[in-house]
Scaffold this active site. Structure first.
Site, short mmCIF file in Angstrom:
data_model
loop_
_atom_site.label_atom_id
_atom_site.label_comp_id
_atom_site.label_asym_id
_atom_site.label_seq_id
_atom_site.Cartn_x
_atom_site.Cartn_y
_atom_site.Cartn_z
N HIS A 19 -56.03 -22.30 -53.64
CA HIS A 19 -57.04 -23.31 -53.34
C HIS A 19 -57.30 -24.26 -54.50
O HIS A 19 -57.68 -25.41 -54.30
CB HIS A 19 -58.32 -22.63 -52.86
CG HIS A 19 -58.14 -21.95 -51.54
ND1 HIS A 19 -58.76 -20.76 -51.21
CD2 HIS A 19 -57.38 -22.29 -50.46
CE1 HIS A 19 -58.39 -20.40 -49.98
NE2 HIS A 19 -57.56 -21.32 -49.51
N HIS A 42 -50.56 -21.43 -41.00
CA HIS A 42 -51.09 -20.07 -40.81
C HIS A 42 -52.56 -20.09 -41.21
O HIS A 42 -52.93 -19.66 -42.30
CB HIS A 42 -50.31 -19.05 -41.64
CG HIS A 42 -48.86 -18.96 -41.29
ND1 HIS A 42 -47.94 -19.93 -41.66
CD2 HIS A 42 -48.16 -18.02 -40.60
CE1 HIS A 42 -46.74 -19.57 -41.21
NE2 HIS A 42 -46.85 -18.42 -40.56
N SER A 100 -58.56 -21.96 -46.21
CA SER A 100 -57.95 -23.26 -46.46
C SER A 100 -58.42 -24.33 -45.48
O SER A 100 -58.69 -25.47 -45.90
CB SER A 100 -56.42 -23.14 -46.41
OG SER A 100 -55.96 -22.22 -47.39
N GLU A 118 -52.46 -20.76 -35.54
CA GLU A 118 -52.70 -19.35 -35.80
C GLU A 118 -52.25 -18.53 -34.60
O GLU A 118 -52.66 -18.81 -33.47
CB GLU A 118 -54.18 -19.10 -36.09
CG GLU A 118 -54.54 -17.65 -36.33
CD GLU A 118 -53.72 -17.02 -37.44
OE1 GLU A 118 -53.13 -15.95 -37.19
OE2 GLU A 118 -53.67 -17.59 -38.55
N ASP A 143 -46.90 -20.57 -32.93
CA ASP A 143 -46.15 -20.43 -34.17
C ASP A 143 -46.30 -21.69 -35.03
O ASP A 143 -45.91 -22.78 -34.61
CB ASP A 143 -44.68 -20.19 -33.84
CG ASP A 143 -43.84 -19.90 -35.06
OD1 ASP A 143 -43.76 -20.77 -35.95
OD2 ASP A 143 -43.27 -18.80 -35.15
N GLY A 144 -46.86 -21.53 -36.22
CA GLY A 144 -47.13 -22.69 -37.06
C GLY A 144 -45.89 -23.35 -37.61
O GLY A 144 -45.89 -24.57 -37.85
N ASP A 164 -48.56 -20.89 -45.42
CA ASP A 164 -49.20 -19.73 -46.04
C ASP A 164 -49.05 -18.50 -45.15
O ASP A 164 -50.03 -17.98 -44.63
CB ASP A 164 -50.68 -20.08 -46.28
CG ASP A 164 -51.47 -18.92 -46.86
OD1 ASP A 164 -50.84 -18.03 -47.45
OD2 ASP A 164 -52.70 -18.90 -46.70
#
Length: 280
Positions: A19, A42, A100, A118, A143-144, A164
């Site tokens: 971050h 994600h 995030s 997500e 699916d990201g 991520d």
């Protein structure tokens, strides 16, 4: 296969690194008036209680955000990150940690957009509740990595992508590299940040080599460790590989990572890496 819950790890040293880098990138993008999009592959639920059963079971935040809370001697990039955590709490006590998406949402302007992906059903449900009614955010239970490819290039032609994964599945190390290569082909000027955990150093070195040999230019690496690499289970360090980083990012991390390695490490065993994997 979808067992990972970030609530056990919220606010740990890896989040501090991730971050701090993200806030520095977002602050740089905000310097231009032109809108941009933020895409998180994600996302998790986006917000975490540090008094939850999961957070208290591991108390990983004690070795992360808790060591920075209330301090006035932070390097500017770390102070900028802490400012976002303070804003999320809206009181003098540290009770909640922003994921995030929440950090990005606090920083984005009216014309900027967010894409959040997500797959975990409970995490997606909680994320949808946390950001309900926000028209600047598009959320998908999918699916990201596929979502990233489908949305590149963004209409704004400016963007920051955070990748991520939990790396629950070992093939994700290879998949993220392949996805990054495809994404950069579609949107060469975007800024991409890939977070990784160091559980097995050989795996990370392989991922670095594959990116270095991919033909992608302008790749930097920033890593923070709180103890030496170990053959045992558990994450000892984590990093961010950034493609097309802001020109200021390396200098900002040179000011931040030595401080974080000293203050978050276990028994003075902290270390950091700041490397240019591929020049511009």
């Amino acid at each position: 296969m979808l067992s990972y819950r970030h609530s056990f790890h919220a606010g740990n040293f890896a989040d501090v690194l991730k971050h701090t880098v993200s806030v520095a990138i977002l602050n740089h993008m905000l310097k231009k008036d032109k809108p941009f999009c933020y895409l998180d592959t994600h996302s998790g639920c986006g917000a975490y209680s540090l008094s939850s059963e999961q957070a208290l079971k591991t108390k990983e935040f004690n070795n992360g955000i808790m060591r920075l809370w209330g301090r006035k001697d932070l390097p500017l990039p770390v102070a900028n990150y802490l400012e976002q955590v303070v804003e999320f709490n809206a009181q003098s006590q540290l009770k909640h940690y922003p994921g995030s998406p929440s950090i990005a949402r606090q920083m984005l302007r009216e014309d900027d957009r967010m894409f959040l992906f997500e797959l975990h059903p409970n995490e997606f449900t909680n994320m949808r509740e946390n950001f309900s009614g926000d028209r600047q955010i598009k959320m998908a239970k999918s699916d990201g990595l596929q979502g990233l490819i489908a949305n590149m290039p963004p209409k704004e032609r400016r963007g920051y992508v955070l990748i991520d994964p939990s790396y629950e599945i070992k093939t994700e190390y290879q998949e993220v590299v392949e996805t990054l290569i495809q994404a950069v082909k579609r949107f060469a000027t975007g800024t991409y940040a890939l977070w990784y955990p160091v559980v097995n150093r050989i795996t990370i070195k392989r991922m670095e080599r594959e990116l270095m040999n991919s033909g992608i230019k302008n790749i930097q690496l920033f890593e923070l460790g709180i103890e030496a690499d170990s053959g045992e289970m558990g994450m000892t360090s984590s990093g961010m590989i950034v493609i097309n980083p802001p020109w200021t990012l390396k200098k900002e991390m040179q000011a931040s990572l030595p401080f974080l390695a000293k203050n978050l490490a276990k028994d003075d065993k902290g270390f950091y890496r700041i490397e240019t994997l591929v020049a511009e």
